[in-house]
Write a protein that holds these residues in place. Structure first.
Motif, PDB file in Angstrom:
ATOM      1  N   ASP A  17     -12.012   1.863   9.095  1.00 55.22           N
ATOM      2  CA  ASP A  17     -12.732   3.042   8.596  1.00 55.22           C
ATOM      3  C   ASP A  17     -12.626   4.241   9.533  1.00 55.22           C
ATOM      4  OD1 ASP A  17     -13.515   1.833   6.267  1.00 55.22           O
ATOM      5  OD2 ASP A  17     -15.377   1.032   7.127  1.00 55.22           O
ATOM      6  N   LYS A  58      -9.291   5.850   8.957  1.00 52.91           N
ATOM      7  CA  LYS A  58      -9.296   6.555   7.666  1.00 52.91           C
ATOM      8  C   LYS A  58      -9.998   7.900   7.789  1.00 52.91           C
ATOM      9  CE  LYS A  58      -9.491   2.531   4.603  1.00 52.91           C
ATOM     10  NZ  LYS A  58     -10.278   1.872   3.576  1.00 52.91           N
ATOM     11  N   GLU A  63       0.815  -1.223   0.000  1.00 54.91           N
ATOM     12  CA  GLU A  63       0.000   0.000   0.000  1.00 54.91           C
ATOM     13  C   GLU A  63       0.844   1.267   0.000  1.00 54.91           C
ATOM     14  OE1 GLU A  63      -2.728  -0.228   3.242  1.00 54.91           O
ATOM     15  OE2 GLU A  63      -3.718  -2.014   2.457  1.00 54.91           O
ATOM     16  N   SER A  78      -6.471   2.173   1.373  1.00 49.40           N
ATOM     17  CA  SER A  78      -5.684   1.382   2.316  1.00 49.40           C
ATOM     18  C   SER A  78      -6.558   0.380   3.068  1.00 49.40           C
ATOM     19  CB  SER A  78      -4.988   2.308   3.317  1.00 49.40           C
ATOM     20  OG  SER A  78      -5.940   2.895   4.170  1.00 49.40           O
ATOM     21  N   SER A  79      -5.895  -0.506   3.799  1.00 54.16           N
ATOM     22  CA  SER A  79      -6.600  -1.523   4.585  1.00 54.16           C
ATOM     23  C   SER A  79      -6.785  -1.086   6.036  1.00 54.16           C
ATOM     24  CB  SER A  79      -5.808  -2.839   4.543  1.00 54.16           C
ATOM     25  OG  SER A  79      -4.540  -2.644   5.116  1.00 54.16           O
ATOM     26  N   LEU A  80      -6.623   0.202   6.312  1.00 53.70           N
ATOM     27  CA  LEU A  80      -6.822   0.715   7.667  1.00 53.70           C
ATOM     28  C   LEU A  80      -8.306   0.650   8.027  1.00 53.70           C
ATOM     29  CD1 LEU A  80      -4.569   3.896   7.545  1.00 53.70           C
ATOM     30  CD2 LEU A  80      -4.068   1.751   8.686  1.00 53.70           C
TER      31      LEU A  80
END
Length: 142
Positions: free
Chosen positions: A55, A58, A19, A51-53
Motif C-alpha cells: 500500500d 501504491k 498484472e 496491483s499486488s504492490l
C-alpha cells in the motif's frame, strides 16, 4: 526479493506478469514498408490500484507527478525504440520496474545539527583576520 548493495538494504518488488497488459501496436515514424505492416511497438498498461504492490508503494506511485500515470491510476508506457517486438517488450518492462524502484527508495530525513564551538570560534577568527587585512588597504594617514 531483498538484497544488500554495500551500505543499504534494498527490496526489489516483483510485479507478476498477470498484472501487466502488453499490447503490440504499430510504431510511428520513418521506417519504410516494414513499419506499415509489422506491429513492433509495445503499449504497456499497469493498474496501480489493482496491483499486488504494498500500500505504501501504491500511494507513492499515485502521488507522483509523472505524465505516464493517468488520473485513473494506470501506468501507460509506449516502447518503440527497437525494431523487434521482444526488445520493445523488455524495454517497456524495464521502464516500469525503474518507475516502481524510484518510489521504493525512501530518502532518510536529515537531522539538523549545530556547528561546534571550535568551528564557530575559528570562523569568527578568520573573519576578524580578514577584516584587519582589508582595513590595512585604506589610505595611509599620518
Amino acid at each position: 526479493m531483498v538484497f544488500w548493495n554495500g551500505n543499504t538494504l534494498i527490496t526489489a518488488l516483483l510485479i507478476p506478469d498477470e498484472e501487466v497488459e502488453l499490447t503490440p501496436i504499430r510504431a510511428q515514424g520513418a521506417g519504410g514498408q516494414n513499419v506499415n505492416k509489422v506491429s513492433s511497438a509495445i503499449h504497456l498498461r499497469f493498474d496501480i490500484r489493482a496491483s499486488s504492490l504494498p500500500d505504501e508503494v501504491k500511494q507513492r506511485l499515485l502521488a507522483m507527478r509523472d505524465q505516464r500515470i493517468s488520473k485513473e491510476g494506470v501506468v501507460i508506457i509506449k516502447a518503440q525504440a527497437h525494431r523487434s517486438q521482444e526488445m520493445n517488450k523488455a524495454d517497456a518492462l524495464q521502464r516500469l520496474h525503474e518507475l516502481v524502484r524510484l518510489v521504493t527508495h525512501v530518502p532518510v530525513m536529515r537531522r539538523p545539527t549545530r556547528p561546534t564551538r571550535g568551528s564557530q570560534r575559528r570562523r569568527l577568527q578568520s573573519k576578524t583576520q580578514r577584516g584587519e587585512i582589508k582595513s590595512m588597504r585604506g589610505k595611509v594617514r599620518d
